[in-house]
Scaffold this motif. Structure first.
Motif, PDB file in Angstrom:
ATOM      1  N   ALA A   1      46.495  -6.171  72.719  1.00 37.77           N
ATOM      2  CA  ALA A   1      46.156  -7.449  71.846  1.00 37.77           C
ATOM      3  C   ALA A   1      44.790  -7.974  72.861  1.00 37.77           C
ATOM      4  O   ALA A   1      43.297  -7.345  71.700  1.00 37.77           O
ATOM      5  N   ARG A   2      44.666  -8.382  74.560  1.00 39.82           N
ATOM      6  CA  ARG A   2      43.037  -8.381  75.017  1.00 39.82           C
ATOM      7  C   ARG A   2      42.441  -7.304  74.716  1.00 39.82           C
ATOM      8  O   ARG A   2      41.282  -6.909  74.663  1.00 39.82           O
ATOM      9  N   PHE A   3      43.235  -5.785  75.388  1.00 37.82           N
ATOM     10  CA  PHE A   3      42.623  -4.795  75.239  1.00 37.82           C
ATOM     11  C   PHE A   3      41.182  -4.883  74.000  1.00 37.82           C
ATOM     12  O   PHE A   3      40.461  -4.371  74.222  1.00 37.82           O
ATOM     13  N   LEU A   4      42.806  -4.610  72.914  1.00 37.43           N
ATOM     14  CA  LEU A   4      41.750  -3.818  71.954  1.00 37.43           C
ATOM     15  C   LEU A   4      40.751  -5.068  71.099  1.00 37.43           C
ATOM     16  O   LEU A   4      39.131  -5.169  70.769  1.00 37.43           O
ATOM     17  N   LYS A   5      40.897  -6.135  71.601  1.00 33.49           N
ATOM     18  CA  LYS A   5      39.588  -7.620  71.654  1.00 33.49           C
ATOM     19  C   LYS A   5      38.620  -6.962  72.880  1.00 33.49           C
ATOM     20  O   LYS A   5      37.249  -7.427  72.190  1.00 33.49           O
ATOM     21  N   VAL A   6      38.460  -6.883  74.075  1.00 33.78           N
ATOM     22  CA  VAL A   6      37.996  -6.647  74.332  1.00 33.78           C
ATOM     23  C   VAL A   6      36.871  -5.235  74.032  1.00 33.78           C
ATOM     24  O   VAL A   6      35.622  -5.103  74.593  1.00 33.78           O
ATOM     25  N   THR A   7      37.400  -4.353  73.898  1.00 32.14           N
ATOM     26  CA  THR A   7      36.899  -3.305  73.723  1.00 32.14           C
ATOM     27  C   THR A   7      36.037  -2.980  72.711  1.00 32.14           C
ATOM     28  O   THR A   7      36.154  -1.412  71.448  1.00 32.14           O
ATOM     29  N   GLU A   8      36.622  -4.144  71.884  1.00 27.76           N
ATOM     30  CA  GLU A   8      36.140  -3.683  70.493  1.00 27.76           C
ATOM     31  C   GLU A   8      34.557  -3.921  70.158  1.00 27.76           C
ATOM     32  O   GLU A   8      33.429  -4.283  70.350  1.00 27.76           O
ATOM     33  N   GLY A   9      34.613  -1.814  69.195  1.00 27.94           N
ATOM     34  CA  GLY A   9      32.955  -2.033  69.000  1.00 27.94           C
ATOM     35  C   GLY A   9      32.346  -1.310  70.468  1.00 27.94           C
ATOM     36  O   GLY A   9      31.479  -1.044  70.795  1.00 27.94           O
ATOM     37  N   SER A  10      33.414  -0.663  71.137  1.00 31.15           N
ATOM     38  CA  SER A  10      33.231   0.091  72.288  1.00 31.15           C
ATOM     39  C   SER A  10      33.669   1.911  72.331  1.00 31.15           C
ATOM     40  O   SER A  10      34.763   1.563  71.661  1.00 31.15           O
TER      41      SER A  10
ATOM     42  N   ASP B   1      29.445   1.060  71.141  1.00 28.31           N
ATOM     43  CA  ASP B   1      29.519   2.176  71.561  1.00 28.31           C
ATOM     44  C   ASP B   1      28.046   3.428  70.453  1.00 28.31           C
ATOM     45  O   ASP B   1      27.865   3.056  69.556  1.00 28.31           O
ATOM     46  N   TYR B   2      28.123   3.962  71.529  1.00 28.97           N
ATOM     47  CA  TYR B   2      26.724   4.641  71.248  1.00 28.97           C
ATOM     48  C   TYR B   2      26.435   5.819  70.205  1.00 28.97           C
ATOM     49  O   TYR B   2      25.817   6.125  69.565  1.00 28.97           O
ATOM     50  N   HIS B   3      27.451   6.377  70.210  1.00 32.42           N
ATOM     51  CA  HIS B   3      27.736   6.864  68.518  1.00 32.42           C
ATOM     52  C   HIS B   3      27.398   5.791  67.389  1.00 32.42           C
ATOM     53  O   HIS B   3      26.340   6.691  66.515  1.00 32.42           O
ATOM     54  N   LYS B   4      28.123   4.747  67.292  1.00 28.33           N
ATOM     55  CA  LYS B   4      27.140   4.280  66.506  1.00 28.33           C
ATOM     56  C   LYS B   4      25.800   3.624  65.936  1.00 28.33           C
ATOM     57  O   LYS B   4      25.024   3.965  65.097  1.00 28.33           O
ATOM     58  N   VAL B   5      25.350   3.693  66.612  1.00 26.39           N
ATOM     59  CA  VAL B   5      24.145   3.123  67.533  1.00 26.39           C
ATOM     60  C   VAL B   5      22.821   3.879  66.871  1.00 26.39           C
ATOM     61  O   VAL B   5      22.182   4.334  65.709  1.00 26.39           O
ATOM     62  N   LEU B   6      23.966   5.287  67.398  1.00 27.91           N
ATOM     63  CA  LEU B   6      22.768   6.604  67.330  1.00 27.91           C
ATOM     64  C   LEU B   6      22.560   7.032  65.979  1.00 27.91           C
ATOM     65  O   LEU B   6      21.809   7.672  65.432  1.00 27.91           O
ATOM     66  N   ARG B   7      24.197   7.278  65.583  1.00 24.96           N
ATOM     67  CA  ARG B   7      23.831   7.510  64.396  1.00 24.96           C
ATOM     68  C   ARG B   7      23.133   6.659  62.737  1.00 24.96           C
ATOM     69  O   ARG B   7      22.601   7.628  62.807  1.00 24.96           O
ATOM     70  N   ASN B   8      23.512   5.464  63.241  1.00 32.51           N
ATOM     71  CA  ASN B   8      22.565   4.647  62.029  1.00 32.51           C
ATOM     72  C   ASN B   8      21.194   4.861  62.240  1.00 32.51           C
ATOM     73  O   ASN B   8      20.640   5.031  61.128  1.00 32.51           O
ATOM     74  N   ARG B   9      21.101   5.180  63.502  1.00 32.25           N
ATOM     75  CA  ARG B   9      19.359   5.260  64.010  1.00 32.25           C
ATOM     76  C   ARG B   9      18.857   7.067  63.448  1.00 32.25           C
ATOM     77  O   ARG B   9      18.196   7.041  62.577  1.00 32.25           O
ATOM     78  N   LEU B  10      19.874   8.169  63.198  1.00 27.13           N
ATOM     79  CA  LEU B  10      19.904   9.313  62.731  1.00 27.13           C
ATOM     80  C   LEU B  10      19.518   9.102  60.891  1.00 27.13           C
ATOM     81  O   LEU B  10      18.626   9.604  60.849  1.00 27.13           O
ATOM     82  N   LYS B  11      19.800   8.466  60.516  1.00 27.27           N
ATOM     83  CA  LYS B  11      20.758   8.416  59.289  1.00 27.27           C
ATOM     84  C   LYS B  11      19.077   8.056  58.703  1.00 27.27           C
ATOM     85  O   LYS B  11      18.885   8.284  57.750  1.00 27.27           O
TER      86      LYS B  11
END
Length: 379
Positions: free
Chosen positions: A287-296, A109-119
């Motif tokens: 359950a499979r959907f949530l596992k595959v898309t974790e952090g996405s 998920d790009y939200h997390k990646v960019l937000r951490n760098r901006l912080k």
């Protein structure tokens, strides 16, 4: 006695720090977006935002960063490339048995990646100042990020409404850091689309209703991501095998021949989402959907809308016994999903009937030719 802060040097340092944090470009602008307010209001008045009620709820705050974060004097705008090395655009889009996920969503998920760098960038600036208030944003608040990026010199707004850059095309994410320092600002880039209308003419659903204006209600990205209910039937055949987002207006853009590949490991495609078979995706339980898309970024649409999108894609795929059986297997789970499954099964039946006709017609033609030539009927 402390020395006065050299804002010119600080601005140069901020841009260098941004590059060291993995951003490809950093620009600075003021908070005046008053020129955008009439355009935003006209867009809202035409209901082009569809069911995105938050667009209307926040009103003109989107064009007023200083109201969103009181005390803000400048916006630091950044961009970060996300295009993976083996994007496999054509091979996936041309194979209707596979699901196409917009290339920005294949990795973390790009939200997390960019937000951490901006912080981190904000913290680096704070170390240089006696005091600093900052707040990072990545598509997470009522903020007109594209006009800000344009004003900060990161590129110009293309006719598809995305930011374009001469050296990088449009395959990048945007992020903002709101600060209360009167830094020197950058100059905008000139518009370079010229008379090109490739993005307008190639849009599968005609969502770019005029240059620079997108009717979200027709956009495949909106239909497969933002829309919570049923996808209007008129758009379902046009979606093809796009199950999360759409890249067509970027793929056709001549400026994207200069698109730069990402070197961020976080944006590397997850194999299970990169050109996956539709029948496999439709078999996923929650359950499979949530596992595959974790952090996405994909996880935000939820399992139900995921199945809805895949059902439409299966309906658009060529006839296959497996497709029909897989679709039928999920009937009765949800009324909204059932609607899309029934539609998809009807499409499959039509294709089966057409295939039967296509097989029979050549046989009939051979029979006619044989009779005309006086040949045995099995010739």
């Amino acid at each position: 006695m402390s020395h006065p802060l050299d804002l010119q040097q600080l601005a140069l340092d901020i841009k260098q720090w941004g590059l060291s944090l993995g951003f490809q470009q950093v620009g600075i602008c003021d908070t005046d977006l008053s020129a955008e307010e009439p355009k935003l209001q006209a867009w809202l008045d035409k209901q082009y935002h569809g069911e995105m009620a938050w667009m209307e709820r926040h009103g003109m705050m989107r064009a007023r960063p200083h109201e969103l974060q009181p005390g803000t004097l400048r916006v630091i705008s950044v961009r970060m490339n996300y295009l993976p090395a083996k994007a496999a655009f054509a091979s996936t889009l041309k194979n209707p048995q596979l699901g196409y996920v917009s290339r920005y969503a294949l990795g973390r998920d790009y939200h997390k990646v960019l937000r951490n760098r901006l912080k981190k960038l904000g913290e680096m600036i704070r170390e240089r100042c006696e005091s600093l208030n900052f707040r990072p944003f990545v598509d997470s608040a009522p903020l007109l990020e594209r006009p800000l990026a344009e004003k900060a010199g990161l590129g110009w707004t293309g006719k598809h409404s995305l930011i374009l850059n001469r050296e990088a095309g449009s395959w990048f994410f945007l992020g903002e850091l709101l600060i209360d320092l009167p830094l020197p600002t950058d100059e905008p880039q000139p518009e370079n689309c010229g008379r090109c209308v490739a993005c307008i003419t190639t849009c599968p659903t005609g969502a770019i209703v005029e240059p620079y204006v997108v009717d979200a209600r027709r956009c495949i990205s909106y239909l497969t991501i933002e829309l919570e209910g049923a996808i209007p039937e008129e758009y379902r055949p046009l979606i093809g095998n796009r199950i999360y987002g759409c890249d067509d207006c970027q793929l056709i853009c001549p400026w994207n021949r200069f698109g730069q590949l990402t070197d961020e490991d976080d944006f590397s495609p997850r194999a299970v989402l990169h050109a996956p078979p539709l029948v496999e995706l439709f078999a996923w339980d929650e359950a499979r959907f949530l596992k595959v898309t974790e952090g996405s970024a994909i996880r935000r649409i939820g399992h139900l809308r995921w199945l809805r999108n895949v059902a439409v894609a299966l309906g658009n795929a060529p006839w296959h016994d497996d497709h029909y059986a897989v679709l039928a297997s999920r009937l009765g789970e949800n009324a909204m999903l059932d609607e899309h499954i029934h539609w998809a099964m009807a499409q499959q039946r039509e294709k089966r009937a057409k295939n039967a006709i296509d097989v029979q017609l050549p046989q009939q033609k051979r029979l006619v030719r044989a009779v005309e030539k006086g040949l045995p009927r099995d010739a």
